[in-house]
Design an enzyme around this catalytic site. Sequence first.
Site, PDB file in Angstrom:
ATOM      1  N   ASP A 114       8.056  -5.997   8.571  1.00 17.17           N
ATOM      2  CA  ASP A 114       6.568  -6.149   8.835  1.00 17.17           C
ATOM      3  C   ASP A 114       5.992  -7.357   8.693  1.00 17.17           C
ATOM      4  OD1 ASP A 114       3.821  -4.472   9.646  1.00 17.17           O
ATOM      5  OD2 ASP A 114       3.513  -5.087   7.619  1.00 17.17           O
TER       6      ASP A 114
ATOM      7  N   GLU B 275       8.418  -5.436  14.569  1.00 19.02           N
ATOM      8  CA  GLU B 275       7.225  -5.061  15.831  1.00 19.02           C
ATOM      9  C   GLU B 275       7.183  -5.931  16.893  1.00 19.02           C
ATOM     10  OE1 GLU B 275       3.657  -3.267  13.806  1.00 19.02           O
ATOM     11  OE2 GLU B 275       4.136  -5.036  12.654  1.00 19.02           O
TER      12      GLU B 275
ATOM     13  N   CYS C 228       2.573   8.299   7.261  1.00 20.72           N
ATOM     14  CA  CYS C 228       3.347   8.407   5.811  1.00 20.72           C
ATOM     15  C   CYS C 228       4.821   8.452   6.001  1.00 20.72           C
ATOM     16  CB  CYS C 228       2.506   9.604   5.182  1.00 20.72           C
ATOM     17  SG  CYS C 228       3.379  10.367   3.491  1.00 20.72           S
TER      18      CYS C 228
ATOM     19  N   CYS D 282       5.901  12.256   4.381  1.00 19.68           N
ATOM     20  CA  CYS D 282       5.873  13.527   5.377  1.00 19.68           C
ATOM     21  C   CYS D 282       5.529  13.322   6.685  1.00 19.68           C
ATOM     22  CB  CYS D 282       4.713  14.231   4.679  1.00 19.68           C
ATOM     23  SG  CYS D 282       2.873  13.410   4.993  1.00 19.68           S
TER      24      CYS D 282
ATOM     25  N   CYS E 275      -1.541   9.636   0.413  1.00 17.65           N
ATOM     26  CA  CYS E 275      -1.415  10.548   1.577  1.00 17.65           C
ATOM     27  C   CYS E 275      -2.033  11.977   0.952  1.00 17.65           C
ATOM     28  CB  CYS E 275      -0.088  10.602   2.045  1.00 17.65           C
ATOM     29  SG  CYS E 275       0.273  11.856   3.418  1.00 17.65           S
TER      30      CYS E 275
ATOM     31  N   CYS F  34      -0.117  14.364   0.936  1.00 20.91           N
ATOM     32  CA  CYS F  34       1.075  14.947   0.160  1.00 20.91           C
ATOM     33  C   CYS F  34       1.254  14.538  -1.217  1.00 20.91           C
ATOM     34  CB  CYS F  34       2.466  15.057   1.128  1.00 20.91           C
ATOM     35  SG  CYS F  34       2.992  13.073   1.120  1.00 20.91           S
TER      36      CYS F  34
ATOM     37  N   ASP G 228       2.024  -2.333   3.494  1.00 19.71           N
ATOM     38  CA  ASP G 228       3.075  -3.194   4.149  1.00 19.71           C
ATOM     39  C   ASP G 228       4.427  -2.645   4.027  1.00 19.71           C
ATOM     40  OD1 ASP G 228       0.921  -4.907   4.817  1.00 19.71           O
ATOM     41  OD2 ASP G 228       1.341  -6.247   3.292  1.00 19.71           O
TER      42      ASP G 228
END
Length: 416
Positions: free
Chosen positions: A189, A274, A327, A330, A346, A348, A355
């Site tokens: 990333d 990316e 996430c 999950c 999150c 969850c 990052d």
Amino acid sequence: MATQVKRAFKYRFYPTDAQAVELSRTFGCVRKVYNLALAARTEGWVLRQERVNYNATSTMLTAWKKTEELAYLNDVSSVPLQQALRHLQTAFTHFFARRAQYPRFKSRKKSRKSAEYTTSAFRFRDGRLTLAKMAEPLDIVWSRPLPEGVAPSTVTVSQDSAGRWYVSLLCEDPSVKPLPAAETAVGVDAGLDHLLTLSTGEKITNPRHERRDRTRLAKAQRQLARKVKGDGANRAKARQKVARIHARIADRRRDNLHKITTRLVRENQTIVIEDLTVRNLLKNGTLARAVSDAAWSEFRSLLDYKAQWYGREVIAVDRWFPSSKLCSACGSLQGKMPLHVRTWTCGCGATHDRDVNAARNILAAGLAVSACGAGVRPQRSSPGGQSAMKQEPLRREPWESPSFHEGEEVKLPASP
């Protein structure tokens, strides 16, 4: 992968006064021939709807040398002039294939000064390189040896804006071979706080080379702005001082990127990144300077060719894939997430570093692409994991946008 890789080895050299004059004259003649040929090809198409090819411009070059006005073209080696015509032909080939813009005229002050010599225009013996029209070999600083038992097929001499002279020798490098297969894969990333964040949790520091020299650069630019515009010696010295600072920044940045990309290629079989559109990010006036200093485009180009050399795989995930908002535990998709949010929790219960979470999602998406050959698209509905759907390559017709750029994509419905 090809059995033999052609590789350019670039060295700095220090010409004598006579050699500097001869090379400067050659640079000027190369630029003149390129501009004349471009004008002739443009005029032929606009006025007569005729495509002037390389053979026609080569015939024109012979005629130009016989005129009194352009007789000085005979004073330099003919090989760099012919190579300039070949480079123009390549530029038109890329233009007609919609990979580049229409070729532009070379400027005396702004264009790169270079001349290319083929084997008939130079002599390379016992580590001594002598160019055509020169009596003495170049004083080259051999910072690293050439591959043993190979000879250069092409020599390119150039001078950068800081006044430094370089010679680039193109030859086959038998030492470039595929590395042993590895079982590791990594997601990468790109960012500004940290240059790169890996899916392993490692964060690579952003050295911010431009920021470190910003004060020196600003002072040199102010001194240049005070000089009277023209061809005066003082203005030339001030301009070269600015160029040397820019060169120092670019050299350190490139060296750092080479070390990072070499390490990633050696340690991982698959690298997922990316597919960023840097030119669009540069339109943000607040982040443009930082984005330019990060040099994400150069990072990707270095990574691509090194992976090809050493038998590795680079996968680019769609730029609209919401890697930061998914996430990794999950697969649920969060709402808006401003840039100042660096950690989030999150539903969850998993707490994520923004990052590191993005890098892990990029890796998972890239492995899905590698497994099924799909392209990763953004998930626009409720949570439910990553969406991998096939995307057809799309092209923008030239009449739809006068500012067509290489690699530009248009989002249209995929073919059934």
